[in-house]
Design a protein around this motif. Sequence first.
Motif, mmCIF file in Angstrom:
data_model
loop_
_atom_site.group_PDB
_atom_site.id
_atom_site.type_symbol
_atom_site.label_atom_id
_atom_site.label_comp_id
_atom_site.label_asym_id
_atom_site.label_seq_id
_atom_site.Cartn_x
_atom_site.Cartn_y
_atom_site.Cartn_z
ATOM 1 N N PHE A 11 32.129 -10.999 8.247
ATOM 2 C CA PHE A 11 30.742 -10.582 8.040
ATOM 3 C C PHE A 11 29.788 -11.747 8.305
ATOM 4 N N ILE A 12 30.136 -12.944 7.811
ATOM 5 C CA ILE A 12 29.309 -14.128 8.063
ATOM 6 C C ILE A 12 29.322 -14.484 9.546
ATOM 7 N N ALA A 13 30.489 -14.381 10.190
ATOM 8 C CA ALA A 13 30.579 -14.670 11.629
ATOM 9 C C ALA A 13 29.688 -13.728 12.440
ATOM 10 N N LEU A 14 29.644 -12.462 12.038
ATOM 11 C CA LEU A 14 28.780 -11.492 12.716
ATOM 12 C C LEU A 14 27.300 -11.806 12.483
ATOM 13 N N LEU A 15 26.954 -12.248 11.274
ATOM 14 C CA LEU A 15 25.578 -12.641 10.984
ATOM 15 C C LEU A 15 25.164 -13.831 11.851
ATOM 16 N N LEU A 16 26.064 -14.798 12.002
ATOM 17 C CA LEU A 16 25.779 -15.946 12.863
ATOM 18 C C LEU A 16 25.585 -15.513 14.306
ATOM 19 N N PHE A 17 26.438 -14.580 14.762
ATOM 20 C CA PHE A 17 26.308 -14.049 16.120
ATOM 21 C C PHE A 17 24.957 -13.362 16.311
ATOM 22 N N ALA A 18 24.552 -12.567 15.322
ATOM 23 C CA ALA A 18 23.270 -11.858 15.394
ATOM 24 C C ALA A 18 22.102 -12.846 15.407
ATOM 25 N N CYS A 19 22.173 -13.882 14.581
ATOM 26 C CA CYS A 19 21.097 -14.880 14.518
ATOM 27 C C CYS A 19 20.964 -15.648 15.832
ATOM 28 N N VAL A 20 22.109 -16.072 16.388
ATOM 29 C CA VAL A 20 22.080 -16.806 17.660
ATOM 30 C C VAL A 20 21.571 -15.912 18.788
ATOM 31 N N SER A 21 21.991 -14.644 18.797
ATOM 32 C CA SER A 21 21.523 -13.693 19.812
ATOM 33 C C SER A 21 20.015 -13.489 19.711
ATOM 34 N N LEU A 22 19.512 -13.369 18.484
ATOM 35 C CA LEU A 22 18.075 -13.175 18.277
ATOM 36 C C LEU A 22 17.285 -14.405 18.721
ATOM 37 N N LEU A 23 17.768 -15.596 18.355
ATOM 38 C CA LEU A 23 17.096 -16.830 18.760
ATOM 39 C C LEU A 23 17.098 -16.999 20.275
ATOM 40 N N ARG A 24 18.204 -16.622 20.907
ATOM 41 C CA ARG A 24 18.279 -16.708 22.371
ATOM 42 C C ARG A 24 17.296 -15.741 23.018
ATOM 43 N N PHE A 25 17.173 -14.533 22.455
ATOM 44 C CA PHE A 25 16.234 -13.538 22.974
ATOM 45 C C PHE A 25 14.788 -14.031 22.836
ATOM 46 N N ILE A 26 14.466 -14.586 21.652
ATOM 47 C CA ILE A 26 13.111 -15.099 21.415
ATOM 48 C C ILE A 26 12.805 -16.271 22.355
ATOM 49 N N SER A 27 13.794 -17.149 22.543
ATOM 50 C CA SER A 27 13.615 -18.295 23.425
ATOM 51 C C SER A 27 13.354 -17.858 24.865
ATOM 52 N N LYS A 28 14.094 -16.861 25.329
ATOM 53 C CA LYS A 28 13.900 -16.361 26.694
ATOM 54 C C LYS A 28 12.527 -15.726 26.849
ATOM 55 N N LYS A 29 12.119 -14.955 25.844
ATOM 56 C CA LYS A 29 10.797 -14.321 25.870
ATOM 57 C C LYS A 29 9.689 -15.370 25.921
ATOM 58 N N TYR A 30 9.861 -16.436 25.129
ATOM 59 C CA TYR A 30 8.866 -17.502 25.072
ATOM 60 C C TYR A 30 8.751 -18.208 26.419
ATOM 61 N N LYS A 31 9.907 -18.511 27.036
ATOM 62 C CA LYS A 31 9.911 -19.180 28.336
ATOM 63 C C LYS A 31 9.283 -18.313 29.416
ATOM 64 N N THR A 32 9.594 -16.996 29.374
ATOM 65 C CA THR A 32 9.023 -16.069 30.350
ATOM 66 C C THR A 32 7.505 -15.974 30.210
ATOM 67 N N THR A 33 7.044 -15.948 28.965
ATOM 68 C CA THR A 33 5.596 -15.877 28.699
ATOM 69 C C THR A 33 4.898 -17.138 29.182
ATOM 70 N N ARG A 34 5.487 -18.289 28.949
ATOM 71 C CA ARG A 34 4.887 -19.550 29.397
ATOM 72 C C ARG A 34 4.806 -19.623 30.916
ATOM 73 N N GLN A 35 5.891 -19.143 31.588
ATOM 74 C CA GLN A 35 5.885 -19.143 33.044
ATOM 75 C C GLN A 35 4.796 -18.235 33.603
ATOM 76 N N GLN A 36 4.600 -17.091 32.961
ATOM 77 C CA GLN A 36 3.559 -16.158 33.416
ATOM 78 C C GLN A 36 2.165 -16.734 33.231
ATOM 79 N N ILE A 37 1.963 -17.481 32.127
ATOM 80 C CA ILE A 37 0.651 -18.076 31.849
ATOM 81 C C ILE A 37 0.323 -19.179 32.866
ATOM 82 N N HIS A 38 1.348 -19.981 33.168
ATOM 83 C CA HIS A 38 1.129 -21.073 34.112
ATOM 84 C C HIS A 38 1.278 -20.618 35.565
#
Length: 268
Positions: free
Chosen positions: A241-268
């Motif tokens: 259960f903890i391993a799955l929570l870690l997987f979910a957290c890392v997946s969410l952070l990776r998704f947010i990071s990609k979204k942030y990078k995409t937004t910055r590229q569009q702005i610039h």
Amino acid sequence: MHYAFLSGFFISLIVPMLGCFLVLRRYALLSDTLAHSSLAGSTIGILFGIGSLTGSLIISIILAFFLEKLERRYHTAQDSILSIFMSGSLALAIITLSWAHKLNSSLLHILFGSILALTMQDVYITIIASVLFSLILILFYRPIFLATLSQELALADGLPLYWINRLLLLLAVFVISFSMYLIGVMLIGALLIIPPFTAAQHATSFKQTIIFSIVYSQLACALGFTISFYADIPTGAAIIFIALLLFACVSLLRFISKKYKTTRQQIH
């Protein structure tokens, strides 16, 4: 409690290391197949008085070698062969469980793991086995990595592919069998696969994947043992259960990071 933490520390070193090779080899189903056969072997071992670990190793080794022969003959049908053996080993496990209705306590420990089932002898065996298996993976890292990455590349490099494949299968058998009282045979497959998948989301090399998967596995085991002890729930379930929570957290952070990078590229 300290027995569990000591055993968990060493198990969470070898399990994710081996899991990285299995994931790269696309052997995710192999862990569940061997886990089911380990369950059947454990029950047979208890019934015939030879011990759950001995029974688990005998049945799992026989299955692993038979599986390896079929894989070499039907290379393109690897997933199908694993699925067939997983279903067959689960059927065998269910049959043996129906014979062992008087062994409920021992079987529950084997199925789902229990820190209460650990003895000092189990801890010593776990430590020695984990250190030995880790040394094998470190010493034979290059040939195992090449054989896992590409069978053709390993053959071109002159590596003994037949023996490397057997070594990988044997390591999987022994790791699953030695971890069954701590994690449980029904959940050990998840610990082999989830931390490497979690690490692969942000690691930039295979060695980094191994290092990060060990970190995630250590976290899952430490928090899982603590929750299991104080909440009185099966150890293996808490760890996964903890391993799955870690997987979910890392997946969410990776998704947010990609979204942030995409937004910055569009702005610039």
